[in-house]
Design a protein around this motif. Structure first.
Motif, mmCIF file in Angstrom:
data_model
loop_
_atom_site.group_PDB
_atom_site.id
_atom_site.type_symbol
_atom_site.label_atom_id
_atom_site.label_comp_id
_atom_site.label_asym_id
_atom_site.label_seq_id
_atom_site.Cartn_x
_atom_site.Cartn_y
_atom_site.Cartn_z
ATOM 1 N N ALA A 84 0.943 -1.003 0.125
ATOM 2 C CA ALA A 84 -0.280 -0.056 0.183
ATOM 3 C C ALA A 84 0.721 1.394 -0.350
ATOM 4 O O ALA A 84 1.288 1.757 1.046
ATOM 5 C CB ALA A 84 -1.254 -0.056 1.350
ATOM 6 N N LYS A 94 0.230 4.765 0.200
ATOM 7 C CA LYS A 94 0.213 5.441 0.952
ATOM 8 C C LYS A 94 0.987 5.693 2.101
ATOM 9 O O LYS A 94 1.503 6.765 2.827
ATOM 10 C CB LYS A 94 -1.119 6.036 1.204
ATOM 11 C CG LYS A 94 -1.640 4.445 1.910
ATOM 12 C CD LYS A 94 -3.505 4.493 2.079
ATOM 13 C CE LYS A 94 -3.798 3.733 0.498
ATOM 14 N NZ LYS A 94 -4.609 2.552 0.288
ATOM 15 N N ASP A 128 -0.626 -1.229 -4.810
ATOM 16 C CA ASP A 128 -1.256 -0.783 -4.066
ATOM 17 C C ASP A 128 -1.670 0.451 -3.931
ATOM 18 O O ASP A 128 -0.682 1.590 -3.739
ATOM 19 C CB ASP A 128 -2.574 -0.807 -2.420
ATOM 20 C CG ASP A 128 -3.659 -0.075 -2.443
ATOM 21 O OD1 ASP A 128 -4.204 0.655 -3.243
ATOM 22 O OD2 ASP A 128 -3.644 -0.885 -1.290
ATOM 23 N N ARG A 135 -15.518 -3.481 -4.348
ATOM 24 C CA ARG A 135 -15.305 -3.115 -2.975
ATOM 25 C C ARG A 135 -16.579 -3.330 -2.251
ATOM 26 O O ARG A 135 -17.829 -2.618 -2.234
ATOM 27 C CB ARG A 135 -14.781 -2.082 -3.009
ATOM 28 C CG ARG A 135 -13.947 -1.734 -1.746
ATOM 29 C CD ARG A 135 -13.147 -0.242 -0.982
ATOM 30 N NE ARG A 135 -12.910 -0.474 0.013
ATOM 31 C CZ ARG A 135 -12.153 0.549 0.771
ATOM 32 N NH1 ARG A 135 -11.678 0.874 0.143
ATOM 33 N NH2 ARG A 135 -12.244 0.882 2.132
ATOM 34 N N HIS A 168 -11.353 -3.830 3.232
ATOM 35 C CA HIS A 168 -10.391 -3.037 3.957
ATOM 36 C C HIS A 168 -11.172 -2.292 5.012
ATOM 37 O O HIS A 168 -11.946 -1.187 5.174
ATOM 38 C CB HIS A 168 -10.021 -1.368 3.587
ATOM 39 C CG HIS A 168 -8.425 -1.079 4.450
ATOM 40 N ND1 HIS A 168 -7.445 -1.461 4.859
ATOM 41 C CD2 HIS A 168 -8.986 -0.101 5.453
ATOM 42 C CE1 HIS A 168 -6.861 -1.173 5.463
ATOM 43 N NE2 HIS A 168 -7.852 -0.023 5.683
ATOM 44 N N TYR A 182 -7.320 -3.621 13.490
ATOM 45 C CA TYR A 182 -5.777 -4.355 13.563
ATOM 46 C C TYR A 182 -6.806 -6.067 13.864
ATOM 47 O O TYR A 182 -5.271 -6.971 13.877
ATOM 48 C CB TYR A 182 -5.193 -3.616 13.885
ATOM 49 C CG TYR A 182 -4.269 -2.848 13.538
ATOM 50 C CD1 TYR A 182 -3.727 -2.828 12.199
ATOM 51 C CD2 TYR A 182 -4.660 -1.551 14.613
ATOM 52 C CE1 TYR A 182 -3.476 -1.429 12.154
ATOM 53 C CE2 TYR A 182 -4.358 -0.625 14.019
ATOM 54 C CZ TYR A 182 -3.327 -0.249 12.631
ATOM 55 O OH TYR A 182 -3.411 0.991 12.197
ATOM 56 N N GLY A 188 -7.375 -6.249 1.354
ATOM 57 C CA GLY A 188 -6.876 -4.721 1.851
ATOM 58 C C GLY A 188 -5.574 -4.996 2.989
ATOM 59 O O GLY A 188 -4.371 -5.598 2.893
ATOM 60 N N GLY A 189 -5.893 -3.696 3.679
ATOM 61 C CA GLY A 189 -4.117 -3.821 4.533
ATOM 62 C C GLY A 189 -4.637 -3.439 6.558
ATOM 63 O O GLY A 189 -5.421 -5.157 6.513
ATOM 64 N N GLY A 190 -3.662 -3.126 6.896
ATOM 65 C CA GLY A 190 -4.185 -3.323 8.504
ATOM 66 C C GLY A 190 -3.960 -4.299 9.406
ATOM 67 O O GLY A 190 -4.320 -5.127 10.070
ATOM 68 N N PHE A 191 -2.867 -4.876 9.072
ATOM 69 C CA PHE A 191 -1.922 -5.463 9.901
ATOM 70 C C PHE A 191 -0.774 -4.788 11.009
ATOM 71 O O PHE A 191 0.275 -4.539 10.514
ATOM 72 C CB PHE A 191 -0.451 -6.161 8.419
ATOM 73 C CG PHE A 191 -1.540 -7.350 7.799
ATOM 74 C CD1 PHE A 191 -2.741 -8.689 8.287
ATOM 75 C CD2 PHE A 191 -1.889 -6.855 6.116
ATOM 76 C CE1 PHE A 191 -2.971 -9.056 6.728
ATOM 77 C CE2 PHE A 191 -2.487 -7.249 5.632
ATOM 78 C CZ PHE A 191 -3.093 -8.834 6.240
ATOM 79 N N GLU A 211 -3.068 -5.551 0.824
ATOM 80 C CA GLU A 211 -2.723 -4.703 0.684
ATOM 81 C C GLU A 211 -1.538 -3.538 2.228
ATOM 82 O O GLU A 211 -1.846 -3.553 2.578
ATOM 83 C CB GLU A 211 -3.513 -3.802 0.229
ATOM 84 C CG GLU A 211 -4.621 -4.474 -0.908
ATOM 85 C CD GLU A 211 -5.680 -4.024 -1.090
ATOM 86 O OE1 GLU A 211 -6.057 -2.669 -0.332
ATOM 87 O OE2 GLU A 211 -6.505 -3.763 -1.964
ATOM 88 N N PRO A 212 -0.933 -4.559 2.541
ATOM 89 C CA PRO A 212 -0.216 -4.054 3.457
ATOM 90 C C PRO A 212 0.741 -2.814 3.356
ATOM 91 O O PRO A 212 1.098 -2.893 2.037
ATOM 92 C CB PRO A 212 0.937 -5.153 4.321
ATOM 93 C CG PRO A 212 0.765 -6.923 3.221
ATOM 94 C CD PRO A 212 -0.414 -6.254 2.129
ATOM 95 N N GLY A 213 0.369 -1.798 4.076
ATOM 96 C CA GLY A 213 1.400 -0.079 4.051
ATOM 97 C C GLY A 213 2.243 -0.838 4.913
ATOM 98 O O GLY A 213 3.533 -0.666 5.236
ATOM 99 N N ARG A 214 1.993 -0.147 6.486
ATOM 100 C CA ARG A 214 2.563 0.042 7.411
ATOM 101 C C ARG A 214 3.213 -1.990 8.050
ATOM 102 O O ARG A 214 4.463 -1.455 8.321
ATOM 103 C CB ARG A 214 1.968 -0.315 9.014
ATOM 104 C CG ARG A 214 2.664 0.614 9.885
ATOM 105 C CD ARG A 214 1.064 0.540 10.944
ATOM 106 N NE ARG A 214 0.352 1.633 11.167
ATOM 107 C CZ ARG A 214 0.769 2.755 12.017
ATOM 108 N NH1 ARG A 214 1.684 3.241 12.581
ATOM 109 N NH2 ARG A 214 -0.084 4.129 11.720
HETATM 110 C C1 LIG Z 1 -7.959 0.329 0.437
HETATM 111 C C2 LIG Z 1 -6.367 -0.161 1.470
HETATM 112 N N1 LIG Z 1 -5.455 -1.063 1.282
HETATM 113 C C3 LIG Z 1 -4.370 -0.805 2.494
HETATM 114 C C4 LIG Z 1 -4.770 0.020 3.291
HETATM 115 C C5 LIG Z 1 -3.322 0.272 4.038
HETATM 116 O O1 LIG Z 1 -3.120 -0.257 5.354
HETATM 117 P P1 LIG Z 1 -2.135 -0.421 6.651
HETATM 118 O O2 LIG Z 1 -1.302 0.736 6.138
HETATM 119 O O3 LIG Z 1 -2.693 -0.460 8.024
HETATM 120 O O4 LIG Z 1 -1.256 -1.689 5.956
HETATM 121 C C6 LIG Z 1 -4.809 1.067 3.332
HETATM 122 C C7 LIG Z 1 -5.464 2.352 4.560
HETATM 123 O O5 LIG Z 1 -5.898 3.039 4.970
HETATM 124 C C8 LIG Z 1 -6.540 1.192 2.301
HETATM 125 O O6 LIG Z 1 -7.368 2.298 3.142
#
Ligand SMILES: Cc1ncc(COP(=O)(O)O)c(C=O)c1O
Length: 460
Positions: A73, A75, A94, A164, A204, A208, A240-243, A318-321
């Motif tokens: 992810a 962002k 992502d 979605r 998403h 967590y 999605g993310g949120g790991f 879609e892990p970001g953090r």
């Molecule tokens: C659609 C989607 N995917 C992935 C993420 C990434 O989440 P995280 O960084 O908590 O893994 C987000 C974060 O807002 C999101 O909105």
């Protein structure tokens, strides 16, 4: 306890997990050189940690025998190096804007490995996604209509899409399609025929927790089965993310929460403890994925992993953090030291815009490390200090909390905030006061003399 010669209650501390990689950088002497060279704050990035996190997610999938794909992810951090790593490892990305999509493509990520998320995507973004063969996570019916129209009128290939889902357990979310909208969307996909390739569903979730992710994933598998009956491809889901990321050991985190009080913060600032990120998570990163896969959804009799395999459903995430865990840190130089009643106010050479948590009514809590020109000091007597930014705003505090440093910080010392690559470094950055944005330094090789380069070459 004596603090700076005064008798007061101990100031709570929140050390992050031991991290030998970061310690080697701190002890190498490089950071003072870079601080001198840049004349301001900067971030350093450890791409090998990103690689290791990505590998751990992939191993969790293969251990469970589940076919899956990891999409970073974007962002969570703007650095170019993560795109380079994704391209090198054939990982997905992502993206949620034209800028992010361009960045991913420009650093070698193939369009077919990109998923486009985010609400109300612009014509420009959808057009580019179509041309590059990206997968689009459709957030609303009007967006689906626009995508179908673009695909019917001139695109070179069918529109690849996911639908979605609005999480039923988070009904106030502004993202995704509710149950009735999903029905309508499926109907429109069927009618669009060859113009679209409906590949599955996505969600998403905020927070967590692993159980709700497994529950909703299982519901999406049901939706896939239903869509297949309608003749649609529907062979994948994205969770999605949120790991979570585990920044700090459990005992420190629980003691911190129990002990912290307004007097431990500059100006007796109060934060709701519920607004803090959960800096300790018993299950985090790739282990959270393992837990999601092992979970038996309510009313079912087999794990999510088994359901995915049995139904031939590919799992996207879609892990970001979590991919950035341990992959970077932020360095500020102390520019001023003021004595207050039993503590110091430090002013550093950057602002809280480069440690973004304040903008969520919260604070980045893992303790920064003090690095003097001769190394990291040790000492038993705590020297509490809060950290202000180099701006004219009272509210521009990098850390309101009085951090118990092991020595009295002095001008020229560095404060190194650990593990900041995920969202902290640059999600809210702004060149306020015409201060330049902190550069990012990639450390490609550690050792006695770490090898460094700029994440981006300066424009000529
Ligand atoms: C659609 C989607 N995917 C992935 C993420 C990434 O989440 P995280 O960084 O908590 O893994 C987000 C974060 O807002 C999101 O909105």
């Amino acid at each position: 306890m004596a603090v700076n010669g005064r008798s007061t209650a101990p100031v709570p501390t929140l050390p992050s997990h031991a991290d030998p990689d970061t310690d080697r950088v701190l002890d190498s002497g490089l950071l003072h050189e870079l601080s001198y060279a840049f004349g301001g704050p900067f971030h350093f990035l450890l791409p090998h940690r990103f690689d290791a996190n990505l590998a751990a997610f992939r191993t969790a999938l293969s251990d469970a025998g589940v076919e899956g794909r990891v999409y970073y992810a974007k962002k969570a951090n703007k650095a170019a190096v993560w795109m380079e790593r994704c391209a090198a490892h054939k990982a997905g990305v992502d993206v949620a804007s034209v800028g992010e999509l361009r960045e991913a493509l420009g650093h070698g990520v193939r369009g077919e490995n990109i998923v486009v998320t985010g609400p109300a995507k612009s014509d420009e973004l959808l057009r580019l996604a179509l041309l590059q063969g990206c997968l689009v996570a459709v957030d609303a019916l009007d967006e689906l209509d626009l995508l179908i129209t673009l695909a019917l009128t001139g695109a070179v290939r069918p529109a690849r899409l996911l639908l979605r889902r609005l999480p039923p357990a988070q009904p106030h979310s502004r993202f995704g399609l509710n149950a009735a909208e999903v029905e309508t969307a499926l109907d429109r996909c069927v009618r669009a025929g060859d113009a679209v390739r409906m590949e599955g569903f996505s969600f998403h979730l905020s927070g967590y927790a692993t159980q709700p992710r497994a529950e909703l994933a299982s519901e999406l598998v049901d939706l896939c089965l239903k869509a297949r009956v309608l003749g649609l491809q529907a062979d994948r889901i994205s969770i999605g993310g949120g790991f979570a990321v585990d920044y700090s050991p459990a005992d420190h985190w629980h003691t911190f929460l129990a002990d912290q009080r307004p007097e431990h913060y500059h100006a007796s600032k109060t934060f709701q403890s519920g607004d803090f990120y959960p800096y300790h998570s018993p299950v985090a990163g790739a282990d959270a994925l393992r837990t999601v896969l092992d979970t038996v959804p309510e009313g079912g009799h087999e794990s999510l992993a088994a359901r995915l395999k049995e139904t031939g459903t590919l799992l996207m995430m879609e892990p970001g953090r979590a991919l950035l865990d341990g992959a970077g840190a932020s360095v500020f130089r102390v520019q001023g030291v003021k004595d207050r009643d039993g503590y110091q106010i430090l002013t550093v050479d950057g602002t809280s815009l480069s440690l973004s948590e304040q903008w969520f009514n919260s604070e980045y809590l893992p303790d920064p490390q003090l690095v003097t020109p001769t190394g990291r000091p040790t000492g038993d007597e705590p020297h509490p200090a809060c950290v202000g930014g180099a701006s004219c705003l009272e509210s521009d505090m990098v850390t309101w909390r009085k951090i118990p440093f092991p020595a009295r910080p002095r001008i020229g010392d560095l404060l190194v905030y650990p593990n900041t690559a995920g969202y902290q470094m640059d999600s809210n950055e702004s060149p306020f006061h015409d201060l330049p944005l902190p550069p990012k330094v990639v450390l490609d090789r550690l050792g006695d003399r770490p090898r460094w380069r700029l994440d981006r070459r300066p424009a000529c």
